[in-house]
Design a protein around this motif. Sequence first.
Motif, mmCIF file in Angstrom:
data_model
loop_
_atom_site.group_PDB
_atom_site.id
_atom_site.type_symbol
_atom_site.label_atom_id
_atom_site.label_comp_id
_atom_site.label_asym_id
_atom_site.label_seq_id
_atom_site.Cartn_x
_atom_site.Cartn_y
_atom_site.Cartn_z
ATOM 1 N N CYS A 34 0.881 -1.269 -0.099
ATOM 2 C CA CYS A 34 0.137 -0.144 0.038
ATOM 3 C C CYS A 34 0.871 1.239 -0.207
ATOM 4 N N ALA A 35 0.149 2.465 -0.440
ATOM 5 C CA ALA A 35 1.077 3.497 -0.188
ATOM 6 C C ALA A 35 1.666 4.005 1.113
ATOM 7 N N ASP A 36 1.191 3.847 2.079
ATOM 8 C CA ASP A 36 1.191 4.476 3.254
ATOM 9 C C ASP A 36 2.543 4.062 3.908
ATOM 10 N N THR A 37 3.363 4.929 4.809
ATOM 11 C CA THR A 37 4.452 4.498 5.623
ATOM 12 C C THR A 37 3.771 3.788 6.771
ATOM 13 N N PHE A 38 4.425 2.707 7.218
ATOM 14 C CA PHE A 38 4.011 1.892 8.177
ATOM 15 C C PHE A 38 4.506 2.445 9.553
ATOM 16 N N ALA A 39 3.424 2.527 10.636
ATOM 17 C CA ALA A 39 3.649 2.785 12.091
ATOM 18 C C ALA A 39 2.652 1.994 12.887
ATOM 19 N N ALA A 40 3.086 1.637 13.958
ATOM 20 C CA ALA A 40 2.334 0.785 14.824
ATOM 21 C C ALA A 40 1.298 1.608 15.563
ATOM 22 N N ASP A 41 1.711 3.063 15.644
ATOM 23 C CA ASP A 41 0.694 3.927 16.295
ATOM 24 C C ASP A 41 -0.058 4.616 15.449
ATOM 25 N N THR A 42 -0.224 4.379 14.130
ATOM 26 C CA THR A 42 -0.968 4.973 13.035
ATOM 27 C C THR A 42 -2.457 5.206 13.505
ATOM 28 N N TYR A 43 -3.134 4.337 13.955
ATOM 29 C CA TYR A 43 -4.521 4.588 14.487
ATOM 30 C C TYR A 43 -4.823 4.925 15.758
ATOM 31 N N ALA A 44 -3.732 5.084 16.663
ATOM 32 C CA ALA A 44 -3.839 5.436 17.922
ATOM 33 C C ALA A 44 -3.763 7.066 17.812
ATOM 34 N N ALA A 45 -3.055 7.641 16.759
ATOM 35 C CA ALA A 45 -2.669 8.939 16.390
ATOM 36 C C ALA A 45 -3.898 9.474 15.962
ATOM 37 N N ARG A 46 -4.889 8.947 15.436
ATOM 38 C CA ARG A 46 -5.719 9.393 14.643
ATOM 39 C C ARG A 46 -6.922 10.132 15.704
ATOM 40 N N ALA A 47 -6.643 10.938 16.444
ATOM 41 C CA ALA A 47 -7.278 11.423 17.467
ATOM 42 C C ALA A 47 -8.179 12.862 16.818
ATOM 43 N N GLY A 48 -9.192 13.434 17.657
ATOM 44 C CA GLY A 48 -9.730 14.697 17.144
ATOM 45 C C GLY A 48 -11.019 14.331 16.403
ATOM 46 N N ASP A 49 -11.125 15.110 15.329
ATOM 47 C CA ASP A 49 -12.198 15.061 14.462
ATOM 48 C C ASP A 49 -12.460 13.613 13.765
ATOM 49 N N LEU A 50 -13.579 12.957 14.244
ATOM 50 C CA LEU A 50 -13.623 11.676 13.424
ATOM 51 C C LEU A 50 -15.124 11.746 12.904
ATOM 52 N N PRO A 51 -15.389 11.088 11.491
ATOM 53 C CA PRO A 51 -14.335 9.985 10.896
ATOM 54 C C PRO A 51 -13.185 10.891 10.457
ATOM 55 N N VAL A 52 -12.108 10.170 10.297
ATOM 56 C CA VAL A 52 -10.872 10.514 9.567
ATOM 57 C C VAL A 52 -11.343 10.555 8.113
ATOM 58 N N HIS A 53 -11.075 11.612 7.324
ATOM 59 C CA HIS A 53 -11.449 11.850 6.009
ATOM 60 C C HIS A 53 -10.108 11.358 4.953
ATOM 61 N N ASP A 54 -10.391 10.135 4.250
ATOM 62 C CA ASP A 54 -9.611 9.815 3.187
ATOM 63 C C ASP A 54 -8.094 9.854 3.667
ATOM 64 N N PRO A 55 -7.738 9.050 4.636
ATOM 65 C CA PRO A 55 -6.309 9.298 5.004
ATOM 66 C C PRO A 55 -5.238 8.795 4.077
ATOM 67 N N ARG A 56 -4.168 9.205 3.983
ATOM 68 C CA ARG A 56 -3.264 9.031 2.934
ATOM 69 C C ARG A 56 -1.811 8.989 3.558
#
Length: 332
Positions: A255-277
Amino acid sequence: MSCCTPASDGRGLCHPSSAPGLLTIGPPPGPYRPTPARRETRGQVLLPGGTFAMGDGFGEGYAADGEGPVHPVRLDPYLIDATTVTNAAFAAFVKDTGYETEAERLGVSAVFHLAVRAEPSDIVGEAAGTPWWLVVRGASWRHPAGPLSSVGALRNHPVVQVSWNDAQAYCAWAGKRLPTEAEWEFAARGGLAGRRFPWGDELKPRGRWNCNIWQGTFPTRNTAEDGHENTAPAKSYRPNGYGLWNTVGNVWEWCADTFAADTYAARAGDLPVHDPRGPSHDPDPDARRVMRGGSFLCHNSYCYRYRVAARSGNTARSAAANVGFRCANDAA
């Protein structure tokens, strides 16, 4: 690092650090001629987008992979290949451009020990930390199991032994791009919300295999109950609800994304996340990139990553006999 694919030594593809003359990978030499980008949608399925729950809702993921927390993601409509890129399609790219893959330029790549087709002198050693992976001289997309193997009879199988960078080069030629991790998971689910697999929660509904994974005792005996010891044709089993084939099992998909184990945990704030890339390019050549879907070597005794929520990663220059890719595109 996923135990499903060989660990990189920090310089890209797996190889012993003592191997002379195999430590640097530069730009493709010789006659490689990238063509101007052009949008191409043949072989792609238009997906409607929408909001879905991304991540592992069963608590079955590996902590180091960062499959949680489950969080809402909203995607715009997009297109994605119905199948992984095949050997035939990749051969057309190479013929047109003269491209040499990173495994070809490095001269070695990783092959599962039971699948090796090479003279003993071409087996350089074991991949670090995963002794069932052997570093084989001459292994490449043309010779996925070693120099005594060929893709001649595998034209409709997924291309393997391709790095993330190789996949990017193909996409640029084909007028496509790699899917984001969110796009990949949405597509792999096939419209089923919160399920383990593209077809539901049972691995073998009505006793039928729906994907190409390992059966038997890993890593010494594969009973091939699903019909395949190694890769299966790109259109095997049944497509999911969106018409996509083999989104789990068979081969890992870049996939295009850089891998990090905390990617999902860092998605705080306004949800839903729109089209994360994730970034399509990174100045660090050894940055880990996301891989999705698991492969024919996955078994629940050590690598329960053939679930739609499962994720892993490897360096952008790494290649192996169970890693391929499919392409995506913007809807317009």
